[in-house]
Design a protein around this motif. Structure first.
Motif, PDB file in Angstrom:
ATOM      1  N   HIS A   1     -33.291  30.064 -48.989  1.00  0.00           N
ATOM      2  CA  HIS A   1     -33.365  31.401 -48.379  1.00  0.00           C
ATOM      3  C   HIS A   1     -34.297  32.305 -49.189  1.00  0.00           C
ATOM      4  N   TRP A   2     -34.608  33.454 -48.572  1.00  0.00           N
ATOM      5  CA  TRP A   2     -35.081  34.591 -49.357  1.00  0.00           C
ATOM      6  C   TRP A   2     -34.191  35.781 -49.021  1.00  0.00           C
TER       7      TRP A   2
ATOM      8  N   GLU B   1     -30.698  31.336 -52.806  1.00  0.00           N
ATOM      9  CA  GLU B   1     -31.395  32.557 -52.398  1.00  0.00           C
ATOM     10  C   GLU B   1     -32.527  32.844 -53.387  1.00  0.00           C
TER      11      GLU B   1
ATOM     12  N   HIS C   1     -33.518  28.081 -44.107  1.00  0.00           N
ATOM     13  CA  HIS C   1     -32.562  28.785 -43.249  1.00  0.00           C
ATOM     14  C   HIS C   1     -33.050  28.835 -41.805  1.00  0.00           C
TER      15      HIS C   1
ATOM     16  N   ASP D   1     -36.554  32.718 -43.025  1.00  0.00           N
ATOM     17  CA  ASP D   1     -36.624  32.380 -44.449  1.00  0.00           C
ATOM     18  C   ASP D   1     -36.375  30.902 -44.721  1.00  0.00           C
TER      19      ASP D   1
HETATM   20 ZN   LIG Z   1     -31.289  33.201 -45.278  1.00  0.00          ZN
END
Ligand SMILES: [Zn+2]
Length: 224
Positions: A64-65, A134, A171, A196
């Motif tokens: 993710h970001w 993340e 994601h 993301d």
């Molecule tokens: Zn995400």
């Protein structure tokens, strides 16, 4: 030099994976009784999983970001047990705050926010089997960095060496699993659109970890 040569001679035909030595900084988010109960509720209500402990069986890694530009803002988004706008009187929406097991800062520092096999809410349908990574940033002004890329690669290598991970996904690919055995979300209307961590970033992590032979992501359902 001599040792390196011996290694070539004796292990040259074996798939030698890169070292999984990795620096991880523990920076726990709040996991109190409230978060534990909300996590157990989430597992039961969304997935039909009645468990005594809020744990997962890792089979997937999701990248993710955060879109938040700083570590502080990203951490604070995950820190508290409940969603900021949660109203306990609305029963259809879980109050469990979003989070992930790992958060990687722009300088590549890897923070562990939760025990690796504690459930985090980061990907609809798949939280019961997915470890989330993340990354701070992800906007045009604050794109993901080379240091983050290298840390994501090391983290995936570390996790895939430790757990039987079948899938590495971004994601934005999660809806590809809607008809997969791992998909447990009960509400067909509960979906969010994601981009993301970007196709380029994901592709680079995949390429660097291809020796793990992760399974291909299922085809997207054409009716979607
Ligand atoms: Zn995400």
């Amino acid at each position: 030099m001599k040792q390196g040569l011996l290694c070539m001679v004796f292990f040259g035909l074996v798939s030698c994976r890169p070292s999984t030595a990795i620096d991880i900084v523990d920076k726990p988010i709040v996991f109190d009784e409230t978060r534990k109960q909300l996590t157990l509720e989430y597992l039961e209500q969304r997935y039909g999983l009645e468990q005594e402990t809020p744990t997962i069986t890792p089979k997937m890694i999701v990248l993710h970001w955060t879109v938040f530009p700083t570590l502080k803002a990203s951490f604070e988004a995950f820190e508290q047990p409940t969603l900021p706008n949660w109203r306990p009187d609305i029963e259809s929406v879980s109050g469990l705050n979003v989070s992930a097991q790992f958060l990687v800062d722009q300088d590549g520092t890897i923070y562990r926010l939760l025990p690796e096999t504690t459930m985090a809410r980061h990907v609809i349908g798949l939280n019961h089997c997915a470890i989330g990574i993340e990354n701070v940033g992800g906007t045009n002004d604050m794109p993901l960095t080379q240091a983050q890329l290298e840390s994501n690669i090391r983290l995936v290598q570390y996790l895939a060496s430790k757990y039987p991970i079948d899938y590495l996904i971004g994601h934005y690919e999660y809806t590809h699993f809607e008809h997969h055995d791992l998909w447990l979300e009960k509400d067909a209307g509960y979906r969010t659109k994601k981009t993301d961590p970007g196709k380029e970033f994901l592709t680079k992590v995949r390429t660097a970890t291809k020796s793990f032979n992760f399974k291909p992501v299922p085809e997207q359902n054409k009716s979607l």
